[in-house]
Design an enzyme around this catalytic site. Structure first.
Site, PDB file in Angstrom:
ATOM      1  N   ASP A  90      -6.515   1.848   0.911  1.00 56.78           N
ATOM      2  CA  ASP A  90      -6.370   2.146   2.307  1.00 56.78           C
ATOM      3  C   ASP A  90      -7.658   1.643   2.846  1.00 56.78           C
ATOM      4  O   ASP A  90      -8.691   1.092   2.102  1.00 56.78           O
ATOM      5  CB  ASP A  90      -5.885   3.531   2.719  1.00 56.78           C
ATOM      6  CG  ASP A  90      -6.880   4.481   2.413  1.00 56.78           C
ATOM      7  OD1 ASP A  90      -7.845   4.070   1.501  1.00 56.78           O
ATOM      8  OD2 ASP A  90      -6.985   5.651   2.912  1.00 56.78           O
TER       9      ASP A  90
ATOM     10  N   LYS B 203       0.867  -1.368   0.053  1.00 61.01           N
ATOM     11  CA  LYS B 203       0.059  -0.300  -0.107  1.00 61.01           C
ATOM     12  C   LYS B 203       1.001   1.234  -0.012  1.00 61.01           C
ATOM     13  O   LYS B 203       0.728   2.249  -0.763  1.00 61.01           O
ATOM     14  CB  LYS B 203      -0.991   0.015   1.166  1.00 61.01           C
ATOM     15  CG  LYS B 203      -1.909   1.195   1.291  1.00 61.01           C
ATOM     16  CD  LYS B 203      -1.429   2.146   2.287  1.00 61.01           C
ATOM     17  CE  LYS B 203      -2.320   3.320   2.840  1.00 61.01           C
ATOM     18  NZ  LYS B 203      -1.848   4.252   3.784  1.00 61.01           N
TER      19      LYS B 203
END
Length: 211
Positions: A140, A122
């Site tokens: 997220d 991420k």
């Protein structure tokens, strides 16, 4: 063009219209500062991270600047944030990796970013997207929630699978900005506990709003 792709593009065009001016909310001046800010943002608000990094970034602009700090120093600086001890170690080792392996420059590929100690998929995706214009969607908590609620992806508990799926179903030309749109929508409208479905511009298209 399939009905599914038409629907996806229609939804993305609505996002583009409503969130045309949104951008990353983390404050930074250099690539290394962005990398650190994204690492610190895990399970924290961007506002909290910006508060911590405001003074810190006056002293630390490049990876080599951080090597004069100890992990204990970093823990004290990051103490207002969740998981601060883990983050202090991760940031320190990432900085050392960048200096030793990449000549003090934040690498530009996701593969190299992930190879850094303390950097996950991420974080790597956010940095590659923001700094190097990689057309990749970072997942997220907001992106994870919003994209499943609106039906862009099938429900799944694994963020990596959601990320892979989004990067397949979202056309290339939208991927550079899409996660910014999803984050903005998650913060403003599609909130975790009380989504504001009434009046949402996606209400007529969103499966969750019809329940």
């Amino acid at each position: 063009m399939t009905d599914s792709l038409n629907q996806t593009i229609h939804i993305l065009e609505l996002f583009k219209t409503h969130y045309a001016d949104v951008k990353i909310a983390l404050d930074y001046e250099t690539p290394f500062q962005l990398l650190v800010a994204v690492m610190l943002s895990a399970q924290c608000t961007d506002k909290a991270v910006n508060k911590v990094t405001k003074d810190f970034f006056q002293e630390v602009k490049q990876a080599e600047d951080l090597l004069s700090w100890t992990i204990s120093d970093l823990e004290k600086t990051f103490a207002p944030l969740g998981l601060f001890r883990m983050k202090a170690r991760a940031v320190y080792h990432t900085a050392r990796d960048i200096v030793e392996r990449f000549d003090n420059a934040v690498p530009s590929t996701i593969q190299d970013l992930i190879s850094l100690q303390g950097v996950g998929k991420k974080t790597a995706s956010v940095v590659a997207n923001e700094l190097y214009d990689h057309h990749v969607i970072a997942v997220d908590t907001h992106v994870f929630r919003v994209t499943q609620r609106i039906g862009l992806v099938e429900p799944d508990s694994d963020r990596n699978r959601i990320a892979d799926r989004l990067n397949q179903v979202v056309p290339f030309e939208y991927r550079l900005k899409a996660h910014h749109w999803f984050i903005a929508h998650g913060r403003l409208i599609c909130q975790a506990r009380k989504p504001k479905c009434h009046g949402c511009f996606l209400a007529q298209l969103c499966p969750s709003a019809q329940i």
